[in-house]
Design a protein around this motif. Structure first.
Motif, PDB file in Angstrom:
ATOM      1  N   GLN A 105       0.933  -1.141   0.046  1.00 29.18           N
ATOM      2  CA  GLN A 105      -0.126   0.128  -0.014  1.00 29.18           C
ATOM      3  C   GLN A 105       0.694   1.130   0.073  1.00 29.18           C
ATOM      4  O   GLN A 105       0.400   2.224  -0.736  1.00 29.18           O
ATOM      5  N   LEU A 106       2.016   1.249   0.732  1.00 34.85           N
ATOM      6  CA  LEU A 106       2.712   2.588   0.871  1.00 34.85           C
ATOM      7  C   LEU A 106       4.001   2.606   0.172  1.00 34.85           C
ATOM      8  O   LEU A 106       4.646   1.515   0.091  1.00 34.85           O
ATOM      9  N   ASN A 107       4.269   3.549  -0.807  1.00 31.72           N
ATOM     10  CA  ASN A 107       5.576   3.558  -1.555  1.00 31.72           C
ATOM     11  C   ASN A 107       6.623   4.282  -1.071  1.00 31.72           C
ATOM     12  O   ASN A 107       7.181   5.120  -1.417  1.00 31.72           O
ATOM     13  N   GLY A 108       7.477   3.453  -0.243  1.00 27.96           N
ATOM     14  CA  GLY A 108       8.697   3.800   0.044  1.00 27.96           C
ATOM     15  C   GLY A 108       8.860   3.307   1.736  1.00 27.96           C
ATOM     16  O   GLY A 108       7.871   3.160   2.334  1.00 27.96           O
ATOM     17  N   CYS A 109      10.100   2.602   1.748  1.00 26.56           N
ATOM     18  CA  CYS A 109      10.475   2.125   2.999  1.00 26.56           C
ATOM     19  C   CYS A 109      10.266   2.834   4.188  1.00 26.56           C
ATOM     20  O   CYS A 109      10.053   2.633   5.281  1.00 26.56           O
ATOM     21  N   GLN A 110      10.462   4.467   4.008  1.00 28.36           N
ATOM     22  CA  GLN A 110      10.127   5.402   5.016  1.00 28.36           C
ATOM     23  C   GLN A 110       8.687   5.115   5.638  1.00 28.36           C
ATOM     24  O   GLN A 110       8.444   5.125   6.816  1.00 28.36           O
TER      25      GLN A 110
END
Lengths: 425, 425
Positions: free
Chosen positions: B167-172
């Motif tokens: 769902q969320l685009n980025g390891c942050q």
């Protein structure tokens, strides 16, 4: 610490001295807690920070210290240098613990001010006695295998004023040209291998891109050993004042060789004898000659608490004495502490990771009886080197030196807990 | 990174693509440097930062990052929480290296905002099933022997959105409720010994002084093992958003138990069943029951570079893949990396200190041929626990959970180097 302008702040003296908490000392020498007092409003009443919602997460995307820690900052000593550009400020060692220095508190020493370099415009050239002269962008460098290492960095002039006797009142000023972070970078030997060092290439010149164009000669043996071409410190990019975007890391050796804003590495067959390794960063001996190539930082330690900027405020009883020890030769094996100027020595407790060429944290807990103290610490490294007294150093090197003073520091503690920098013989 | 408003900045494409540097690729797969080009003004001309003195040391007593690193900040995801006070922001893992998180970039999670507490007005009470109820000031606590330990802190909800698919685009955002610092504090067992825990005292309640009055039950076994009452992080005082002046450190266990602004420890004979350990911080299973007391953070890893926020910009050839691994059970023994979604696994190189319950940094260097990749990492800890796939997790726990998702993360790399969060079966 008390701020009369903050009405929410509860005066500290009224509690500790006024007896609201009862002041009931519990049994046992190590006891520092107090028996609970029914009338203490800090315990019995709901405080503002418990009653009202605090700030959310959005206000400050790069966090800063608590407002109550505003006194914990780097400081300079205005009379020490003629201007602020070629100057120094000092790490507040007396306010820190552990072995990691936060990036915002790492001391600065500049010879031409802070160079501001856009990273995509930075280049590292390697030339001289190499098979293939090369130029690297920052992106290029980040395509080589990298390492993460914790190292101390100490300016060769740290404690330099102390050659002529006790002068600066506080370990921030006597020993604060010192910090310790985790560096991320590419081993220098990787870069050298890429260019191909010719057989006659025995020395390396490292040159900075700042206005002082700092240049130092480094023997190839060290360059191929543990040096790093570093772009990170404590996880993030180097700070501007620490050489952003690229600096040399020369573990255990004097800070001046850790060239900041590193732009060029030249391979040669002899040292270059630059200003910073001839008229500067050498030690003038009593016979008028100078010691040359004094690179390694010798075994050293200092008691950071208590110390002149962190006096004893709690009176008699349990006291945590703490300090730092380090050696350019490797790890620290032992630290001894004396309370009476060297008559009796006690082995301190080393705590935290013991990493080569990194700071080591030591503690010595004791019950203060309220009498005068002469505090000293003495470090011994894994090679067996023992930190000398200042008199032992002077008997060999005289007192003309500025650099490489690793002598034992003495703090005098008076009966009120106030502390001064002194020398004893 | 390119800033058209900065006239001093030299366009990067003009060099790398326009051929001013010759673009001469040298022999050898690992070569990232370029042959020197006579006409490169960044090499042949004196730059402004070399020509003019920079700023001195006085301007900024507590240092901040370089102006060119302004994009490296904590970030929140506005739609994730209903307001900014009971909210989250995330550590920019994709922009960091090594294992130490700078204090200014440690993620924040608040349930009632940041409590602002003057340290001399802070008290820690210990009561309940103890011989002597006690109240400590911060000065009191600093008179006990202290320790320095590097630990990761991970929110139980880290990667929580991923239970229901990528769902969320980025390891942050997928993994950035995670940080790792060196803590300084007093062992909790020291404080408990001071008060004297009664025989029937088997549990500890930790309570915060903030507006949410965060409360969690901790079994006495853990309290007496490795917990700290901490006042320092990375050398300096705790940051306000991390619980200044005092927080609990519960190594390897979910972040919510690390009670910030710690004001009270109550010893009891059973768990308290507070909100944050019943309706929250439990995992709802497919049968409608909840897992209870899921404290330890299981073995986990994530590739931080390349990743959606840090795509491959340099094209084919040498590539440094890097990531983080950690386990609440101790140290990391091995990390495997796959480029093809699990068909072939390669052992990664672990680098830096290997400390129990701390982040571990891994690297895997390879030559990218420009084809699509499905990147994954899989960590194995010293107890032999192996990081599961998301499907393995779901087969046991369903997909109603929010917490404790330690599944393997997949990044899809397209032929242009762009990266997305995906799931593969």
């Amino acid at each position: 610490m008390e701020n009369p302008e903050n009405p929410k702040q509860v005066g500290r003296r009224s509690f500790l001295k006024g007896g609201l908490m009862g002041g009931v000392a519990l049994a046992g020498a190590a006891t520092a807690g107090k028996a609970m007092a029914a009338g203490d409003p800090l315990i019995t009443e709901v405080q503002d920070w418990n009653r009202y919602l605090g700030d959310g997460v959005d206000a400050n995307p790069y966090g800063t210290p608590s407002q109550f820690e505003a006194h914990v900052v780097r400081k300079n000593v205005p009379w020490l240098t003629s201007d602020a550009i070629s100057s120094i400020n000092f790490t507040p060692l007396h306010a820190l613990d552990g072995i990691i220095t936060p990036n915002g508190l790492c001391f600065e020493r500049h010879h031409g001010g802070v160079a501001v370099i856009e990273p995509t415009a930075h280049r590292l050239m390697i030339n001289g006695l190499v098979d293939k002269p090369l130029v690297f962008t920052m992106d290029d460098l980040k395509r080589f295998p990298r390492e993460n290492k914790v190292y101390f960095l100490e300016c060769a002039a740290n404690s330099g004023m102390e050659w002529r006797g006790a002068q600066l009142n506080g370990c921030q000023f006597t020993h604060g040209m010192l910090h310790c972070v985790m560096y991320t970078g590419v081993p220098l030997r990787t870069i050298l291998a890429e260019a191909g060092v010719k057989t006659e290439g025995r020395w390396l010149l490292a040159e900075g891109a700042d206005a002082s164009a700092m240049t130092r000669s480094i023997p190839m043996e060290k360059a191929l050993d543990d040096c790093l071409v570093a772009f990170g410190m404590n996880g993030e990019a180097l700070r501007a004042e620490q050489g952003y975007p690229l600096r040399l890391v020369v573990p255990g050796w004097e800070g001046n060789m850790w060239v900041k804003w590193l732009r060029r590495l030249e391979v040669g067959d002899k040292p270059w004898q630059q200003r910073e390794e001839t008229s500067k960063y050498t030690d003038l001996l009593p016979d008028g000659k100078s010691r040359r190539f004094t690179w390694a930082m010798d075994v050293k330690s200092v008691i950071t608490n208590p110390s002149p900027q962190a006096p004893i405020k709690h009176g008699k009883g349990p006291l945590v004495l703490s300090g730092l020890a380090w050696s350019g030769q490797g790890t620290i094996k032992r630290v001894d502490v004396t309370l009476d100027g060297g008559r009796n020595w006690h082995t301190a407790r080393l705590d935290g990771p013991s990493l080569p060429k990194a700071l080591h944290r030591f503690y010595y807990e004791f019950d203060w009886d309220g009498s005068e103290l002469f505090l000293q610490s003495r470090a011994i490294d894994e090679q067996g080197f023992i930190q000398p007294t200042k008199d032992q150093l002077r008997s060999v090197r005289g007192s003309n030196s500025i650099y490489h003073n690793n002598g034992i520091q003495t703090w005098y503690v008076n009966k009120d807990g106030g502390i001064e920098n002194v020398e004893i013989s």
